[in-house]
Design a protein around this motif. Structure first.
Motif, PDB file in Angstrom:
ATOM      1  N   LEU A  13       1.316  -1.233   0.021  1.00 38.96           N
ATOM      2  CA  LEU A  13      -0.601  -0.020  -0.084  1.00 38.96           C
ATOM      3  C   LEU A  13       0.579   1.518  -0.374  1.00 38.96           C
ATOM      4  N   ARG A  14       2.236   1.093   0.704  1.00 38.38           N
ATOM      5  CA  ARG A  14       2.577   2.335   0.336  1.00 38.38           C
ATOM      6  C   ARG A  14       3.272   2.544  -1.048  1.00 38.38           C
ATOM      7  N   TRP A  15       3.926   1.223  -1.321  1.00 34.42           N
ATOM      8  CA  TRP A  15       3.793   1.514  -2.905  1.00 34.42           C
ATOM      9  C   TRP A  15       3.208   2.836  -3.712  1.00 34.42           C
ATOM     10  N   ALA A  16       1.562   1.356  -3.512  1.00 38.78           N
ATOM     11  CA  ALA A  16       0.544   2.708  -4.314  1.00 38.78           C
ATOM     12  C   ALA A  16       0.004   3.919  -3.627  1.00 38.78           C
ATOM     13  N   GLU A  17       0.770   4.160  -2.623  1.00 41.78           N
ATOM     14  CA  GLU A  17       0.849   5.856  -2.226  1.00 41.78           C
ATOM     15  C   GLU A  17       2.206   6.420  -3.166  1.00 41.78           C
ATOM     16  N   THR A  18       2.622   6.217  -3.021  1.00 40.85           N
ATOM     17  CA  THR A  18       4.594   6.771  -3.796  1.00 40.85           C
ATOM     18  C   THR A  18       3.871   6.521  -5.301  1.00 40.85           C
ATOM     19  N   TYR A  45      -5.819   4.839   0.999  1.00 46.64           N
ATOM     20  CA  TYR A  45      -5.480   4.607   3.017  1.00 46.64           C
ATOM     21  C   TYR A  45      -6.464   4.473   3.737  1.00 46.64           C
ATOM     22  N   SER A  46      -7.979   4.285   2.945  1.00 43.19           N
ATOM     23  CA  SER A  46      -8.782   3.432   3.712  1.00 43.19           C
ATOM     24  C   SER A  46      -8.337   2.425   3.865  1.00 43.19           C
ATOM     25  N   LYS A  47      -7.561   1.567   2.842  1.00 40.68           N
ATOM     26  CA  LYS A  47      -7.181  -0.354   3.259  1.00 40.68           C
ATOM     27  C   LYS A  47      -6.502   0.270   4.066  1.00 40.68           C
ATOM     28  N   ARG A  48      -6.010   1.293   3.994  1.00 42.64           N
ATOM     29  CA  ARG A  48      -4.436   1.350   5.120  1.00 42.64           C
ATOM     30  C   ARG A  48      -5.085   1.692   6.655  1.00 42.64           C
ATOM     31  N   ASN A  49      -6.018   1.227   6.897  1.00 41.13           N
ATOM     32  CA  ASN A  49      -7.079   2.135   8.044  1.00 41.13           C
ATOM     33  C   ASN A  49      -6.580   3.591   8.560  1.00 41.13           C
ATOM     34  N   ASP A  50      -5.552   4.453   7.862  1.00 31.81           N
ATOM     35  CA  ASP A  50      -5.979   6.059   8.040  1.00 31.81           C
ATOM     36  C   ASP A  50      -7.316   6.552   7.690  1.00 31.81           C
ATOM     37  N   MET A  51      -8.120   6.209   9.099  1.00 28.77           N
ATOM     38  CA  MET A  51      -9.262   7.228   7.799  1.00 28.77           C
ATOM     39  C   MET A  51      -9.712   8.637   7.486  1.00 28.77           C
ATOM     40  N   VAL A  52      -8.472   9.007   9.161  1.00 26.37           N
ATOM     41  CA  VAL A  52      -8.752  10.701   8.333  1.00 26.37           C
ATOM     42  C   VAL A  52      -8.107  10.604   7.274  1.00 26.37           C
ATOM     43  N   LEU A  53      -7.211  10.384   6.370  1.00 24.26           N
ATOM     44  CA  LEU A  53      -5.870  11.156   5.229  1.00 24.26           C
ATOM     45  C   LEU A  53      -7.044  10.718   4.418  1.00 24.26           C
ATOM     46  N   ALA A  54      -7.615   9.281   4.615  1.00 26.90           N
ATOM     47  CA  ALA A  54      -8.539   8.585   3.558  1.00 26.90           C
ATOM     48  C   ALA A  54      -9.763   9.866   3.027  1.00 26.90           C
ATOM     49  N   GLU A  55     -10.483  10.028   4.490  1.00 27.59           N
ATOM     50  CA  GLU A  55     -11.460  11.176   4.372  1.00 27.59           C
ATOM     51  C   GLU A  55     -11.055  12.348   3.931  1.00 27.59           C
ATOM     52  N   LYS A  56      -9.947  13.146   4.358  1.00 26.61           N
ATOM     53  CA  LYS A  56      -9.731  14.169   3.798  1.00 26.61           C
ATOM     54  C   LYS A  56      -9.298  14.497   2.470  1.00 26.61           C
ATOM     55  N   HIS A  57      -8.866  13.027   1.327  1.00 23.95           N
ATOM     56  CA  HIS A  57      -9.050  13.096   0.190  1.00 23.95           C
ATOM     57  C   HIS A  57      -9.816  13.184  -0.939  1.00 23.95           C
ATOM     58  N   LEU A  58     -10.871  11.981  -0.048  1.00 24.14           N
ATOM     59  CA  LEU A  58     -12.088  12.095  -0.669  1.00 24.14           C
ATOM     60  C   LEU A  58     -13.293  13.004  -0.755  1.00 24.14           C
ATOM     61  N   VAL A  59     -12.516  14.188   0.522  1.00 20.17           N
ATOM     62  CA  VAL A  59     -13.550  15.188   0.515  1.00 20.17           C
ATOM     63  C   VAL A  59     -12.916  16.136  -0.481  1.00 20.17           C
ATOM     64  N   THR A  60     -11.636  16.261  -0.594  1.00 23.81           N
ATOM     65  CA  THR A  60     -10.818  17.000  -1.351  1.00 23.81           C
ATOM     66  C   THR A  60     -11.456  16.279  -3.197  1.00 23.81           C
ATOM     67  N   ALA A  61     -11.651  15.428  -3.326  1.00 26.16           N
ATOM     68  CA  ALA A  61     -12.360  15.123  -4.800  1.00 26.16           C
ATOM     69  C   ALA A  61     -13.504  15.987  -4.634  1.00 26.16           C
ATOM     70  N   VAL A  62     -14.498  16.368  -3.892  1.00 30.67           N
ATOM     71  CA  VAL A  62     -15.457  16.086  -4.072  1.00 30.67           C
ATOM     72  C   VAL A  62     -15.502  18.337  -4.642  1.00 30.67           C
ATOM     73  N   GLU A  63     -14.312  17.996  -3.292  1.00 31.96           N
ATOM     74  CA  GLU A  63     -14.563  20.176  -3.771  1.00 31.96           C
ATOM     75  C   GLU A  63     -13.562  20.908  -5.009  1.00 31.96           C
ATOM     76  N   TYR A  64     -13.208  19.763  -4.965  1.00 31.46           N
ATOM     77  CA  TYR A  64     -12.523  19.918  -6.428  1.00 31.46           C
ATOM     78  C   TYR A  64     -13.648  19.479  -6.968  1.00 31.46           C
ATOM     79  N   LEU A  65     -13.993  18.843  -7.485  1.00 31.59           N
ATOM     80  CA  LEU A  65     -15.378  18.525  -8.644  1.00 31.59           C
ATOM     81  C   LEU A  65     -15.960  19.597  -8.528  1.00 31.59           C
ATOM     82  N   LYS A  66     -16.593  19.808  -7.241  1.00 27.65           N
ATOM     83  CA  LYS A  66     -17.533  21.276  -6.881  1.00 27.65           C
ATOM     84  C   LYS A  66     -17.219  22.458  -8.148  1.00 27.65           C
ATOM     85  N   LEU A  67     -15.667  22.366  -7.730  1.00 31.09           N
ATOM     86  CA  LEU A  67     -15.295  23.810  -8.389  1.00 31.09           C
ATOM     87  C   LEU A  67     -15.043  23.823 -10.344  1.00 31.09           C
ATOM     88  N   CYS A  68     -14.813  22.351 -10.804  1.00 30.32           N
ATOM     89  CA  CYS A  68     -14.284  22.358 -12.443  1.00 30.32           C
ATOM     90  C   CYS A  68     -15.402  21.849 -12.924  1.00 30.32           C
TER      91      CYS A  68
END
Length: 821
Positions: A623-628, A659-682
């Motif tokens: 998963l760290r390789w996937a993150e990189t 990040y969700s598969k790494r059980n890092d739910m805070v980072l996972a939620e952050k990136h998923l929310v960022t994706a939604v906010e970016y798409l709202k703008l563009c």
């Protein structure tokens, strides 16, 4: 006969051994014949037989039978080529060359025609044919004639017929090769019959043909660096089919042309060519450029030469720039038209061998040259160069530079359309297609869709390559708009059309098949998609026989197909193909190149799926390789698209899943929310990409127990999703998840009445978008395609009607402008 000056070197003497026409052939006849050969390309491109045929008939040069033969040519170039082949067959008494020259000086046409043909006559008159001669031979011949003596050469005993070796015809290698019988097993030997030989005691010579013929010593210790891969030859010979025979013939022809160019390029680098010789204008390059169907076959050989520090593509590009500089200093030259056409062909070759930077350089040189000679007749060429430059930049994801090219092309188009003749001379189909492709990458889906429909109506139906390009782009755009049924109709037609016009082993067929695989991976997601992707990979390997971005793309497509059908549950082939795709792409592209990001993102996706089934001790490292890899893709996207874009939002969603598969739910939620906010703008609120991001975030929030937020995001999906007539599994999942949350007993967020209402909405949605397991019919792909105009009228009835009305309106406008003028 031929007189031998040195070993394996031949020049024309007073009597050829096998005259082209019956009877005595004088030196002047051979000079005239050579003038036609040297200037053959210019004559074929510029000559229209109807302008001179009447004069040749009146002088008895061309007979009725000759006229019927000429009329068999389908294009003006074909008819001109047949006429040029007929002329040397006339007897000496007819004085065919003088009549041909007089006809060129007095053509049946306007002043423009006469001026153009005068340039052809100048080419013919100024053609110099240099032949190597021995000074001793000259003096001996002069002395013998002065003494009225005839000297006869000594001849050695002829070898036995069984051991006799046929010498190559250095003046026309193609004719010499055509006389030999060919079969599938012997065809691979034809390539070695070239105009260079190894001498034992004296230096061999070769005939270099360009603006003039010149005998040049072949390079010392020269040995070709390229050869047809033995694996390719053996596989084609083993097949024994007509298709295999045709492919082998194409491979041998391509190798033959490139080997000849390799020799001349070596001479150029060693400065052994005549002063003023330009590589891009010699007959070898012209012959190579006149066969675009072979361009993709040069890729593996160009790579081999590059590994040996021999850059033929760069040599041709540099030579072409020199020719343009020379013509810019001489505005009276009649070569402008021919040289610009050569430039466009050179660009097609450079794109086919993935030399995009050199292709941009050539196009920019053409544009600068045309702008330095401002004239109305140059506008169309400048427009074509700008559109092609836009296409090259789109292919390499240089979107800002592509946008600049579009603005310049649109300005030229406006100038042309303001002219009374401009309504019909300009075809904007390609420009609108490239504009649609650029908008699609920027994320302007609906804008791209509009330009795509316009390009379909405006593309030239007689240009099969343009048709495939426009239709395959239309498939991508319809997929982005989630018009699945129309996208499938377009994709099937693209494959049928490409197969009918180009055959299975051609880049255009691969492009069409890839668009069908894209549709299958996005929506069908069945075993047929895996079969199509497998065929794409196997055919790509046969077509290119080397590591190329096309092969990397085929590996990525097959990887996506396997993940779409959840093939990772059986084996990890999806991971193998994803890793192979990114390995090849990294080998072909520099770090940080825009083309790398889709390969990196797909590889990160494969790694996260692999982590679900790998041993626990390596799960975290996987998963760290996937993150990189995902972060590398994100950095590339930010550098080329900006921080806020459709592509960056998609990678943020991918990072959230990792990040969700790494059980890092805070980072996972952050990136998923960022994706939604970016798409709202563009993206607009009804964008399918935005709805999918809402669905992903809502499902994730349901899993981690944030039910209130989850209900909000799921409602955003279900209140805005449109019925496209095609079942989408993730939409049904959103319905089921939301209904479950609303009907949860005792929960603060429960709302059973609204849950029942959602259940009714789900039933209605399933009725409008039935779940039909209708896979793509593979047998249909091999059927003959309908005529493009007929297909388009059925596919886009309204657009075709509007286009016809617009054409009538433009024609009436052009007539009225002409009358007013």
């Amino acid at each position: 006969m031929t007189s031998t000056l040195r070993k394996n070197t031949f020049v024309i003497s007073e009597m050829p051994a096998a005259p082209l026409v019956p009877g005595h052939v004088s030196g002047m006849d051979r000079q005239n014949l050579m003038r036609l050969k040297v200037n053959r390309i210019a004559l074929v491109q510029e000559l229209k037989v109807e302008h001179i045929l009447g004069s040749l008939i009146r002088n008895g040069i061309v007979t009725e039978q000759d006229c019927r033969r000429i009329e068999t040519g389908r294009t003006p170039q074909d008819r001109a080529r047949i006429l040029i082949d007929i002329l040397p067959t006339k007897n000496k008494e007819s004085d065919w060359y003088k009549c041909f020259r007089d006809a060129l000086l007095n053509p049946e046409g306007g002043s423009n025609v006469k001026q153009r043909y005068r340039s052809l006559v100048e080419f013919l008159d100024n053609t110099m044919i240099h032949r190597p001669t021995s000074q001793a031979g000259k003096f001996s011949e002069t002395e013998s004639r002065a003494n009225n003596k005839i000297q006869y050469p000594r001849y050695k005993a002829l070898p036995l017929i069984s051991k006799r070796q046929t010498e190559p015809n250095v003046l026309n290698l193609e004719e010499e090769a055509a006389e030999r019988p060919r079969d599938l097993l012997s065809v691979n030997n034809d390539i070695d019959k070239m105009s260079l030989w190894s001498g034992e005691s004296q230096k061999p010579m070769m005939l270099v043909k360009g603006f003039f013929h010149q005998w040049i010593p072949t390079p010392d210790n020269f040995r070709s660096l390229i050869d047809l891969p033995s694996s390719v030859r053996h596989s084609l010979e083993k097949a024994g089919t007509q298709e295999a025979y045709d492919l082998l013939r194409q491979e041998q022809t391509a190798l033959h042309y490139l080997r000849r160019l390799e020799v001349i390029s070596a001479l150029a680098r060693r400065r052994q060519l005549p002063v003023g010789f330009e590589l891009c204008m010699c007959d070898t390059v012209q012959e190579l450029l006149s066969h675009p169907e072979l361009f993709h076959l040069y890729l593996k050989y160009v790579r081999t030469l590059q590994d040996a520090d021999v850059n033929i593509a760069r040599d041709m590009t540099t030579s072409y720039a020199s020719v343009l500089d020379m013509l810019a200093a001489d505005l009276t030259s009649g070569l402008h038209r021919q040289v610009v056409d050569i430039g466009f062909k050179l660009v097609e070759l450079l794109v086919a061998v993935e030399m995009w930077s050199l292709a941009e350089e050539v196009l920019q040189n053409i544009i600068n040259f045309l702008r330095a000679n401002p004239a109305i007749e140059n506008w169309i060429d400048e427009y074509k160069a700008l559109v092609k430059l836009m296409a090259v930049r789109n292919d390499t994801y240089e979107l800002q530079a592509a946008q600049q090219s579009y603005f310049s092309a649109a300005q030229i188009a406006f100038q042309v359309q303001m002219m009374s003749f401009g309504q019909k001379v300009l075809n904007e189909g390609r420009m609108h297609q490239e504009l649609g492709a650029m908008m699609l990458e920027y994320g302007s889906i609906h804008t791209s869709f509009s330009w795509c429909k316009q390009a379909l109506q405006e593309v030239d139906p007689d240009d099969p390559e343009a048709v495939v390009e426009v239709v395959t782009h239309a498939v991508m755009t319809h997929c982005a708009c989630w018009q699945v049924k129309k996208a499938e109709t377009l994709a099937i037609f693209a494959v049928q059309f490409a197969l009918d016009r180009f055959g299975k082993h051609h880049p255009m067929y691969l492009k069409a098949l890839n668009s069908l695989c894209h549709l299958s991976n996005e929506f069908k997601q069945d075993s047929i998609g895996v079969q199509l992707a497998t065929e794409l990979l196997e055919t790509t390997e046969k077509v290119y026989n080397c590591e190329t971005l096309h092969l990397a793309t085929a590996h990525r497509t097959l990887s996506k197909a396997l993940m779409a059908v959840q093939g990772y549950r059986v084996n990890d082939d999806y991971y193998t193909h994803a890793m192979e795709a990114v390995r090849i792409a990294r080998g072909q592209l520099p770090d940080g190149h825009a083309l790398l990001h889709p390969f990196l993102a797909n590889f990160a996706m494969a790694l996260q799926w692999k982590s679900l089934h790998c041993p626990k001790e390596v799960k975290d490292s996987t998963l760290r390789w996937a993150e990189t890899e995902a972060k590398l893709a994100l950095n590339i996207i930010i550098n080329h698209y900006g921080d806020i874009s459709l592509r960056s939002a998609q990678v943020h969603t991918l990072l959230g899943q990792i990040y969700s598969k790494r059980n890092d739910m805070v980072l996972a939620e952050k990136h998923l929310v960022t994706a939604v906010e970016y798409l709202k703008l563009c993206q607009p609120s009804s964008s399918n990409y935005l709805l999918l991001a809402h669905a992903t975030l809502g499902t994730f929030l349901t899993v981690i127990g944030k039910h209130d937020k989850a209900i909000y995001h799921l409602k955003q999906v279900l209140m805005s999703v449109e019925s496209t007539g095609h079942y989408l599994r993730w939409v049904e999942v959103c319905f089921q998840t939301l209904i479950t949350l609303l009907q949860t007993e005792g929960a603060s967020f429960a709302n059973p009445e609204e849950g029942d209402r959602m259940q009714v909405m789900l039933s209605q949605w399933l009725k409008n978008n039935p779940k039909e397991d209708a896979p793509i019919d593979k047998t249909q792909l091999n059927k003959a395609p309908p005529i493009f105009q007929d297909f388009l009228e059925k596919f886009d009835t309204w657009g075709s009607a509007v286009h016809k009305i617009q054409n009538i309106k433009d024609s009436v406008k052009g007539v009225s402008l002409f009358k007013i003028k």
